[in-house]
Every structure is written in C-alpha cells, then in structure tokens.
Scaffold this motif. Structure first.
Motif, PDB file in Angstrom:
ATOM      1  N   TRP A  69      10.511   8.497 -26.367  1.00 51.02           N
ATOM      2  CA  TRP A  69       9.141   9.000 -26.271  1.00 51.02           C
ATOM      3  C   TRP A  69       8.185   7.875 -25.882  1.00 51.02           C
ATOM      4  O   TRP A  69       7.306   8.054 -25.037  1.00 51.02           O
ATOM      5  CB  TRP A  69       8.699   9.628 -27.594  1.00 51.02           C
ATOM      6  N   ALA A  70       8.367   6.698 -26.465  1.00 51.10           N
ATOM      7  CA  ALA A  70       7.513   5.549 -26.134  1.00 51.10           C
ATOM      8  C   ALA A  70       7.692   5.162 -24.665  1.00 51.10           C
ATOM      9  O   ALA A  70       6.721   4.859 -23.975  1.00 51.10           O
ATOM     10  CB  ALA A  70       7.826   4.367 -27.045  1.00 51.10           C
ATOM     11  N   ALA A  71       8.935   5.184 -24.179  1.00 52.06           N
ATOM     12  CA  ALA A  71       9.196   4.842 -22.779  1.00 52.06           C
ATOM     13  C   ALA A  71       8.559   5.864 -21.843  1.00 52.06           C
ATOM     14  O   ALA A  71       7.977   5.497 -20.821  1.00 52.06           O
ATOM     15  CB  ALA A  71      10.699   4.763 -22.532  1.00 52.06           C
ATOM     16  N   ILE A  72       8.658   7.134 -22.188  1.00 52.05           N
ATOM     17  CA  ILE A  72       8.055   8.182 -21.357  1.00 52.05           C
ATOM     18  C   ILE A  72       6.531   8.042 -21.355  1.00 52.05           C
ATOM     19  O   ILE A  72       5.897   8.165 -20.308  1.00 52.05           O
ATOM     20  CB  ILE A  72       8.500   9.581 -21.836  1.00 52.05           C
ATOM     21  N   SER A  73       5.937   7.757 -22.492  1.00 60.43           N
ATOM     22  CA  SER A  73       4.485   7.574 -22.572  1.00 60.43           C
ATOM     23  C   SER A  73       4.042   6.386 -21.721  1.00 60.43           C
ATOM     24  O   SER A  73       3.041   6.467 -21.004  1.00 60.43           O
ATOM     25  CB  SER A  73       4.046   7.355 -24.020  1.00 60.43           C
ATOM     26  N   LEU A  77       1.545   4.268 -16.748  1.00 61.19           N
ATOM     27  CA  LEU A  77       1.653   3.394 -15.585  1.00 61.19           C
ATOM     28  C   LEU A  77       1.541   4.192 -14.287  1.00 61.19           C
ATOM     29  O   LEU A  77       0.805   3.810 -13.375  1.00 61.19           O
ATOM     30  CB  LEU A  77       2.971   2.614 -15.606  1.00 61.19           C
ATOM     31  N   VAL A  78       2.249   5.300 -14.189  1.00 59.60           N
ATOM     32  CA  VAL A  78       2.225   6.118 -12.970  1.00 59.60           C
ATOM     33  C   VAL A  78       0.818   6.639 -12.706  1.00 59.60           C
ATOM     34  O   VAL A  78       0.335   6.612 -11.568  1.00 59.60           O
ATOM     35  CB  VAL A  78       3.250   7.275 -13.057  1.00 59.60           C
ATOM     36  N   GLU A  79       0.134   7.103 -13.748  1.00 56.09           N
ATOM     37  CA  GLU A  79      -1.244   7.574 -13.574  1.00 56.09           C
ATOM     38  C   GLU A  79      -2.149   6.448 -13.083  1.00 56.09           C
ATOM     39  O   GLU A  79      -2.970   6.655 -12.190  1.00 56.09           O
ATOM     40  CB  GLU A  79      -1.783   8.162 -14.879  1.00 56.09           C
ATOM     41  N   ILE A  97       7.526  14.503 -16.689  1.00 54.98           N
ATOM     42  CA  ILE A  97       6.344  13.841 -17.220  1.00 54.98           C
ATOM     43  C   ILE A  97       5.137  14.450 -16.517  1.00 54.98           C
ATOM     44  O   ILE A  97       5.079  14.480 -15.290  1.00 54.98           O
ATOM     45  CB  ILE A  97       6.408  12.325 -16.950  1.00 54.98           C
ATOM     46  N   SER A  98       4.218  14.941 -17.283  1.00 58.59           N
ATOM     47  CA  SER A  98       3.008  15.517 -16.715  1.00 58.59           C
ATOM     48  C   SER A  98       2.040  14.383 -16.382  1.00 58.59           C
ATOM     49  O   SER A  98       1.597  13.654 -17.263  1.00 58.59           O
ATOM     50  CB  SER A  98       2.371  16.477 -17.733  1.00 58.59           C
ATOM     51  N   VAL A  99       1.754  14.227 -15.095  1.00 59.61           N
ATOM     52  CA  VAL A  99       0.892  13.145 -14.626  1.00 59.61           C
ATOM     53  C   VAL A  99      -0.365  13.747 -14.007  1.00 59.61           C
ATOM     54  O   VAL A  99      -0.286  14.613 -13.151  1.00 59.61           O
ATOM     55  CB  VAL A  99       1.633  12.271 -13.585  1.00 59.61           C
ATOM     56  N   LYS A 100      -1.522  13.253 -14.457  1.00 56.80           N
ATOM     57  CA  LYS A 100      -2.796  13.714 -13.904  1.00 56.80           C
ATOM     58  C   LYS A 100      -2.955  13.194 -12.479  1.00 56.80           C
ATOM     59  O   LYS A 100      -2.561  12.085 -12.172  1.00 56.80           O
ATOM     60  CB  LYS A 100      -3.967  13.197 -14.750  1.00 56.80           C
ATOM     61  N   LYS A 139       8.767  -2.319  -6.427  1.00 58.04           N
ATOM     62  CA  LYS A 139       9.493  -1.842  -7.593  1.00 58.04           C
ATOM     63  C   LYS A 139       8.780  -2.377  -8.818  1.00 58.04           C
ATOM     64  O   LYS A 139       8.539  -3.580  -8.923  1.00 58.04           O
ATOM     65  CB  LYS A 139      10.939  -2.338  -7.540  1.00 58.04           C
ATOM     66  N   ILE A 140       8.410  -1.487  -9.716  1.00 54.53           N
ATOM     67  CA  ILE A 140       7.712  -1.892 -10.931  1.00 54.53           C
ATOM     68  C   ILE A 140       8.458  -1.314 -12.123  1.00 54.53           C
ATOM     69  O   ILE A 140       8.799  -0.139 -12.146  1.00 54.53           O
ATOM     70  CB  ILE A 140       6.255  -1.379 -10.949  1.00 54.53           C
ATOM     71  N   ARG A 141       8.707  -2.135 -13.103  1.00 52.55           N
ATOM     72  CA  ARG A 141       9.336  -1.677 -14.335  1.00 52.55           C
ATOM     73  C   ARG A 141       8.389  -0.703 -15.025  1.00 52.55           C
ATOM     74  O   ARG A 141       7.191  -0.963 -15.145  1.00 52.55           O
ATOM     75  CB  ARG A 141       9.642  -2.884 -15.222  1.00 52.55           C
ATOM     76  N   SER A 142       8.916   0.395 -15.507  1.00 51.47           N
ATOM     77  CA  SER A 142       8.072   1.495 -15.983  1.00 51.47           C
ATOM     78  C   SER A 142       7.379   1.240 -17.313  1.00 51.47           C
ATOM     79  O   SER A 142       6.501   1.998 -17.697  1.00 51.47           O
ATOM     80  CB  SER A 142       8.889   2.786 -16.076  1.00 51.47           C
ATOM     81  N   ASP A 143       7.732   0.164 -18.008  1.00 53.13           N
ATOM     82  CA  ASP A 143       7.046  -0.094 -19.278  1.00 53.13           C
ATOM     83  C   ASP A 143       5.978  -1.183 -19.141  1.00 53.13           C
ATOM     84  O   ASP A 143       5.461  -1.671 -20.134  1.00 53.13           O
ATOM     85  CB  ASP A 143       8.032  -0.428 -20.391  1.00 53.13           C
ATOM     86  N   LEU A 144       5.645  -1.555 -17.912  1.00 55.17           N
ATOM     87  CA  LEU A 144       4.551  -2.492 -17.696  1.00 55.17           C
ATOM     88  C   LEU A 144       3.214  -1.763 -17.784  1.00 55.17           C
ATOM     89  O   LEU A 144       3.143  -0.555 -17.611  1.00 55.17           O
ATOM     90  CB  LEU A 144       4.666  -3.161 -16.327  1.00 55.17           C
TER      91      LEU A 144
END
Length: 172
Positions: A10-14, A19-21, A43-46, A94-99
């Motif tokens: 859940w933390a990784a998805i958040s 980051l994506v938003e 993942i719901s992204v605005k 390429k960006i790590r998703s937890d940045l």
C-alpha cells in the motif's frame, strides 16, 4: 500476504501514485508509462491524460545470502523492457517509483537542461542520479548495482542493456 507485506505494498502504491501525479503535472507534454506487475491494482491518478499503465507478469526474485537480500535485476529488467517496447520515443527517463519530487520548479528546470543536453551534436549516453546504490549501514554485497533511481538515456540502449540483464544468472 502478511500484514507487513500488505502495508508495504500500500505504501509503494501510494508513493507511485503521488510521483506519477507530480510528473504528469510538471511535464504535461511527456508520455508517462507506469510499467508494473499484474498483482498491483490499478492506481487512480488525477489528470492522467498523459499516463499509461502496463501490467507485466512478475518473474520473481532471488534471495542472496548472507542477508537474504532480494536480487531484483530480472524484475526491473522486465518492467523496463515492457516500458521501452511500448514507447516510440528516442530518449527515455526511468524513475524509481518511490522517489518524491520535493521542488517541482527545480525538477522542471533540470528536465529542461537534460532535454538541451540531448539536442547537442554529441549528446551524453547516460544521465543519472546515483543515489542509494551503496548500503552504508552494513556492507555492499553486489558486484555491481543496476542504478534504478533515476536515469535518462536512449530507449534503444536501455532496451539492449535490459535484454542483456535478463541473461544474467542472479545466483552467480
């Protein structure tokens, strides 16, 4: 999944969603591909007009002794290959998703500088942020590190390298 695994997931998805938003808002003209595993729920992204999700099968990981540290080379290679195949851009980031992007203005300025570097007659082969590749609290047990934090390079070169990474015997 254990409760700890569920909380980490859940933390990784958040973190990924945030980051994506941020990237989508900072770079609305960029095509953003989130290449992840099938078991990660949507993942719901605005404002996600420039965001595309690709689901991949998870090749799994191998635990490396003595600390049973997971070796995720093939996992990373799989999602990166999928992202590259689904892109037609000359250069990819390429960006790590937890940045996290702390200063959006500086992030955008940095990306613009990188864009200008790749317009040069002899552009750099790789621009990278080498952060987190050394485990300073114990010891570094990998012969090399697949720098997965942040990098920009040609899509063709990245695809070629990740295909080679898939040939590595992680246990050796």
């Amino acid at each position: 999944l254990s409760m700890v695994s569920v909380e980490r997931l859940w933390a990784a998805i958040s973190a990924t969603k945030y980051l994506v938003e941020n990237i989508s808002n900072c770079l609305p003209d960029y095509k953003i591909i989130v290449s992840c595993y099938e078991d990660i729920k949507n993942i719901s992204v605005k404002n996600s007009k420039n965001v595309r999700f690709i689901k991949n099968s998870d090749p799994g990981t191998i635990l490396i002794p003595p600390r049973s540290k997971p070796m995720n080379l093939k996992r990373q290679a799989e999602t990166i290959i999928s992202g590259c195949i689904n892109s037609n851009e000359k250069f990819v980031m390429k960006i790590r998703s937890d940045l996290s992007i702390i200063n959006k203005k500086k992030f955008i300025e940095s990306i613009r500088k990188i864009e200008n570097y790749f317009k040069l007659e002899n552009p750099p082969r790789l621009i990278t942020l080498n952060n987190g590749s050394l485990d300073i609290f114990s010891y570094y047990d990998m012969v090399f590190h697949f720098n997965d934090w942040f990098f920009v390079c040609s899509r063709e070169r990245l695809l070629e390298n990740c295909l080679k990474i898939k040939e590595i015997n992680e246990k050796e």
